[in-house]
Design an enzyme around this catalytic site. Structure first.
Site, PDB file in Angstrom:
ATOM      1  CG  LEU A 173      -2.150  -0.838   1.235  1.00  0.00           C
ATOM      2  CD1 LEU A 173      -2.776  -0.846   2.621  1.00  0.00           C
ATOM      3  CD2 LEU A 173      -3.146  -0.359   0.201  1.00  0.00           C
ATOM      4  CG  ASP A 174      -0.324   5.076  -1.626  1.00  0.00           C
ATOM      5  OD1 ASP A 174      -0.385   5.935  -0.725  1.00  0.00           O
ATOM      6  OD2 ASP A 174      -1.303   4.762  -2.330  1.00  0.00           O
ATOM      7  CE1 TYR A 175       5.840   6.592   5.145  1.00  0.00           C
ATOM      8  CE2 TYR A 175       5.274   8.855   4.559  1.00  0.00           C
ATOM      9  CZ  TYR A 175       5.878   7.949   5.419  1.00  0.00           C
ATOM     10  OH  TYR A 175       6.515   8.410   6.554  1.00  0.00           O
ATOM     11  CG  ASP A 176       0.484   9.942   1.872  1.00  0.00           C
ATOM     12  OD1 ASP A 176       0.904  10.092   3.034  1.00  0.00           O
ATOM     13  OD2 ASP A 176       0.958  10.563   0.900  1.00  0.00           O
ATOM     14  CB  SER A 177      -3.001   3.941   0.867  1.00  0.00           C
ATOM     15  OG  SER A 177      -3.210   4.779  -0.262  1.00  0.00           O
TER      16      SER A 177
END
Length: 257
Positions: free
Chosen positions: A120-124
Site C-alpha cells: 500500500l502506498d505511504y499515504d494509504s
C-alpha cells in the site's frame, strides 16, 4: 508401481509412520475428528490424486499431497500468515534506510523470514497480508490469479453514478494502458466529497489514486478493506492478527493452491 492409496494403506498396516488422515484434517481446521471421518467416508478426500475413503489411513503431509473437495490441505508449523492494518505514514517495507516507520516496527521480529504480499502506498491505509510461505506469496501477487482487492476511497468532488459505471464498463487510459474497475458503488456524498467502494484485481502501483485522479477526482483517503476472501474487519489500525487455518485455506484455494 503402487498408487497413492496402496502407499497410504501400507503405512496404515505397518502402523509405524505418518499421521491418521482424520487427525491431520482436524488439525488443519476442517472440524472435529468425527466430521473429518465423515468427509473421508463421503469420498471428499484425495491423497496424491487418489480417492481415500478408508478410516485410519495414515499419510505423511511432508511428502504427500492431500486435498479436500479439490483444495489442497496445507500443514506447516513453520508457515504463518498475518493480516495487518497499515496506518498512514507507514512504509510497506521491512526496513527503510531513511528511518521511516515500517511494517517491521509493527510486527517486530517474532516471525522468521516474514514478508508482505503486495504493498500500500505511504499515504494509504488498511489491509496488508504478510507471510513466510513463499509459494503462497508468489500466487497471491501473481497477476494470473487476479485476486480482487476492495477499497473505500474518499474523493474530492461529487462523482455521479454514471461516471462510476463508466469506470467499470469502459475504464480510463493511463500512462501504462487502459484500466477498468471490477465494481464501483457510491456509499455517501456531500456537495464536495464522495465516498466510493471500489473493487479491482490490478496490483499496479497507486492504481486507485491514479484512476480517480485522471478524471479529476483526487483521492483524499484510501483504505483497503479486503484481499480475496480475507477481510480487514474490525482490526485496529497499527495492529495485526494471525489468519486462521480456514482463512489460509480459503486464500490458498483462491490462488490455485
Amino acid at each position: 508401481m503402487p498408487n497413492a492409496y496402496s502407499r497410504a494403506r501400507k503405512a496404515h498396516d505397518n502402523n509405524q509412520e505418518g499421521i491418521r488422515l482424520q487427525k491431520l484434517l482436524a488439525q488443519a481446521g476442517f472440524g472435529s475428528r468425527r466430521k473429518c471421518e465423515q468427509m473421508i467416508t463421503d469420498g471428499r478426500v484425495e491423497v496424491d490424486g487418489e480417492l481415500v475413503t478408508e478410516l485410519g489411513t495414515r499419510v505423511d503431509p511432508t511428502h504427500q499431497q492431500i486435498r479436500v473437495d479439490g483444495s489442497r490441505v496445507r500443514i506447516s508449523n513453520k508457515h504463518i500468515t498475518l493480516a495487518l492494518n497499515k496506518p498512514r505514514k507507514v512504509l510497506s517495507a521491512m526496513d527503510d534506510p531513511k528511518g521511516r516507520y515500517t511494517l517491521r516496527d509493527i510486527v517486530g521480529d517474532k516471525y522468521e523470514r516474514i514478508f508482505h504480499m503486495g504493498r500500500l502506498d505511504y499515504d494509504s491505509e488498511g489491509l496488508i497480508l504478510m507471510t513466510n510461505d513463499g509459494e503462497l506469496s508468489q500466487h497471491v501477487m501473481h497477476p494470473k490469479y487476479e485476486v480482487e482487492k476492495t477499497y473505500i476511497a474518499t474523493l474530492e468532488g461529487r462523482i455521479s453514478g454514471t461516471v462510476c459505471r463508466r469506470l467499470v464498463t469502459t475504464g480510463v487510459q493511463l500512462d501504462d494502458g487502459w484500466i477498468k474497475l471490477d465494481r464501483c458503488a457510491i456509499i455517501d456524498a456531500t456537495h464536495d466529497t464522495t465516498i466510493v467502494k471500489v473493487v479491482l484485481h490490478s496490483g499496479k502501483n497507486r492504481i486507485v489514486r491514479r484512476i480517480f485522479g485522471s478524471i479529476g477526482f483526487p483521492v483524499k483517503r484510501l483504505v483497503r478493506t479486503q484481499i480475496g476472501p480475507i477481510k480487514l474487519g474490525d482490526l485496529k489500525s497499527g495492529s495485526y492478527r494471525v489468519l486462521s487455518q480456514t482463512e489460509v485455506r480459503s486464500l490458498s484455494k483462491e490462488v490455485g493452491l
